[in-house]
Design an enzyme around this catalytic site. Structure first.
Site, short mmCIF file in Angstrom:
data_model
loop_
_atom_site.label_atom_id
_atom_site.label_comp_id
_atom_site.label_asym_id
_atom_site.label_seq_id
_atom_site.Cartn_x
_atom_site.Cartn_y
_atom_site.Cartn_z
N ALA A 270 -21.55 60.36 -38.83
CA ALA A 270 -21.25 61.18 -40.01
C ALA A 270 -22.32 61.03 -41.10
CB ALA A 270 -19.88 60.80 -40.55
N HIS A 271 -22.10 61.75 -42.19
CA HIS A 271 -23.11 61.81 -43.27
C HIS A 271 -23.32 60.46 -43.94
CE1 HIS A 271 -19.60 63.34 -46.04
NE2 HIS A 271 -19.42 62.09 -45.66
N ASN A 272 -24.58 60.23 -44.27
CA ASN A 272 -25.02 59.03 -45.00
C ASN A 272 -24.82 57.72 -44.24
OD1 ASN A 272 -24.22 61.06 -47.44
ND2 ASN A 272 -25.96 59.77 -47.98
N SER A 290 -21.02 57.07 -44.61
CA SER A 290 -21.57 56.01 -45.48
C SER A 290 -21.40 54.60 -44.95
CB SER A 290 -20.96 56.11 -46.89
OG SER A 290 -21.28 57.35 -47.47
#
Length: 368
Positions: A270-272, A290
Site C-alpha cells: 500500500a501507499h507510503n 505507511s
C-alpha cells in the site's frame, strides 16, 4: 506409464533441438564430472572424473546422463532411488545410490542453478536492441535505440528515461516522466505509472502494476471522497516484482522497495510503505499503508501487516500471520495476532486437544 511417456517425449524434443545445433555447441554443453565440480565450486565425493553428463533433471525423473541435486531433506527418499548420473549434495553427505556420482557443496540448490545456466545458455534468447515499429514512444523520451529493446504494443509516454540494456515487453505502459535504470526487464502487460523510479537490474513480471493510486478516502457528509495520491513508487537496484503484484504510489513522498528485495506474485503493497533491503514477500502477502519493514524480513504466504507499524530486521512472519503491533527484529512470528512462533505452535497443539478435554470435563461434571 504416463510419466515415462512424457519423459520420452521430453528427451526426444531435446534430441531434436540438439540435432539442429552445431557440433561446437554440443561439445560445449556436455560437462565432465571434473568440469561440473569446478563450475559449482564443489568437492567430488565419488565418481569418474572424465564421465560426461548432458542434461539436468529432478531426482525422480533423472537418467544416467543427467545432473540432479538434493537441496531438501524432504526428498531424501527420492535421492536414494534416483537414476541420475551425478547428484549435487550437501557437504557431509558421503553416501548414496550405487553407481551415482556425488559432488558436495555448501548450497546444492544454488550450485544446481549454475548447472542449469550452463545448459540453457545456448538456447537463451539474446538481447537484441531496437524499437519495434508498432511501439509508441514519445519523441521526448530519453533513450539510446541501439542499447534498449522496446517490443510491439509498448507505450512510453513523454519525459520518461530508459537506461541502457533495458527491455520493455509487449503492451507495457510506461507513464510520463518515469525513470528506468540500466539492464531492467519489464515483461508483458506491466504498467508503470507517472514519475515512478526504477533502479538498475529491476525485473517486473507480467501484469504487475507499479504506482497505482493508494487506497485513500475520507468520509464527508456520508460520501467517500477520494484523497489525491501525488507521491511515487521507487524500486531500488536488483528488485524483482512478481506477476500481478500491485504497489501503490504514496499519498505524498515515496513508497519504497529496498535494494535486492524479491516480491512474489499477487502481493499488495500500500501507499507510503517502506520495505527494507533484501526482503522476501511471498505470494498473497500484504502490507498496509505507511508500515515499514527492516532488512532481510520474510513474509510467508498470506501474511499481513496492518498500517503504520514497524517490523525489525531479520524478522520472519509465518504463513497467514497477522501483525497488529510493532514487532522486534531477529525473531520468528506466527498466528493472528502475531506472537512468537513457538508460543503460537504450542497454542495450536493445545487447541487440537480441546475436543478430548471437553469430553473429560463433561464426564467429570456428570460424575459429580
Amino acid at each position: 506409464m504416463l510419466r515415462q511417456k512424457a519423459k520420452q517425449l521430453k528427451r526426444k524434443h531435446l534430441h531434436l533441438q540438439q540435432k539442429g545445433a552445431s557440433n561446437s555447441t554440443l561439445m560445449s554443453v556436455a560437462l565432465t564430472l571434473s568440469e561440473l565440480a569446478q563450475l559449482v565450486d564443489g568437492d567430488i565425493v565419488r565418481g569418474e572424473l572424465s564421465v560426461s553428463y548432458g542434461g539436468i533433471a529432478s531426482l525422480d525423473e533423472a537418467a544416467a546422463d543427467d545432473i540432479s541435486f538434493l537441496g531438501n531433506e524432504k526428498y531424501h527418499s527420492q535421492f536414494l532411488e534416483t537414476k541420475a548420473g551425478v547428484v549435487i549434495v550437501p557437504k557431509g553427505l558421503d553416501s548414496g545410490p550405487d553407481g551415482v556420482a556425488l559432488i558436495a557443496t555448501e548450497n546444492p540448490s544454488f550450485a544446481f542453478g549454475s548447472a542449469v545456466k550452463h545448459f540453457t545458455a545456448a538456447h537463451t534468447r539474446q538481447f537484441e536492441p531496437g524499437v519495434h515499429p508498432k511501439a509508441i514512444v514519445d519523441e521526448s523520451v530519453v533513450l539510446d535505440e541501439s542499447k534498449v529493446r522496446i517490443h510491439a504494443g509498448a507505450v512510453v509516454m513523454a519525459g520518461s528515461q530508459i537506461g541502457e540494456g533495458s527491455e520493455i515487453g509487449p503492451n507495457v505502459v510506461v507513464g510520463e516522466e518515469v525513470v528506468i535504470g540500466r539492464d531492467c526487464h519489464l515483461h508483458a502487460n506491466v504498467s508503470i505509472r507517472e514519475r515512478c523510479i526504477l533502479g538498475d537490474r529491476v525485473i517486473v513480471q507480467p501484469g504487475a502494476v507499479i504506482g497505482s493510486d493508494g487506497f485513500g478516502y475520507e468520509t464527508v457528509a456520508g460520501r467517500h471522497e477520494k484523497i489525491d495520491q501525488i507521491g511515487i513508487v521507487a524500486l531500488e537496484d536488483d528488485v524483482e516484482i512478481g506477476a500481478n503484484t500491485t504497489i501503490d504510489r504514496a499519498r505524498f513522498g515515496r513508497t519504497v522497495i529496498g535494494e535486492g528485495t524479491k516480491v512474489d506474485n499477487l502481493v499488495q503493497i500500500a501507499h507510503n510503505v517502506q520495505v527494507g533491503k533484501h526482503n522476501f514477500l511471498v505470494s498473497q502477502s500484504g502490507i498496509a499503508g505507511s508500515s515499514k519493514t527492516g532488512d532481510y524480513v520474510i513474509l510467508a504466504a498470506q501474511a499481513g501487516i496492518a498500517g503504520h507499524l514497524k517490523v525489525g530486521d531479520h524478522a520472519m512472519l509465518a504463513g497467514r500471520c497477522g501483525v497488529a503491533v510493532d514487532l522486534e527484529g531477529g525473531k520468528k512470528y506466527g498466528g493472528i495476532p502475531a506472537q512468537p512462533l513457538l508460543t503460537h505452535q504450542r497454542q495450536q497443539a493445545a487447541i487440537r486437544k480441546l475436543p478430548e478435554l471437553l469430553k473429560r470435563v463433561k464426564k467429570l461434571e456428570k460424575d459429580q
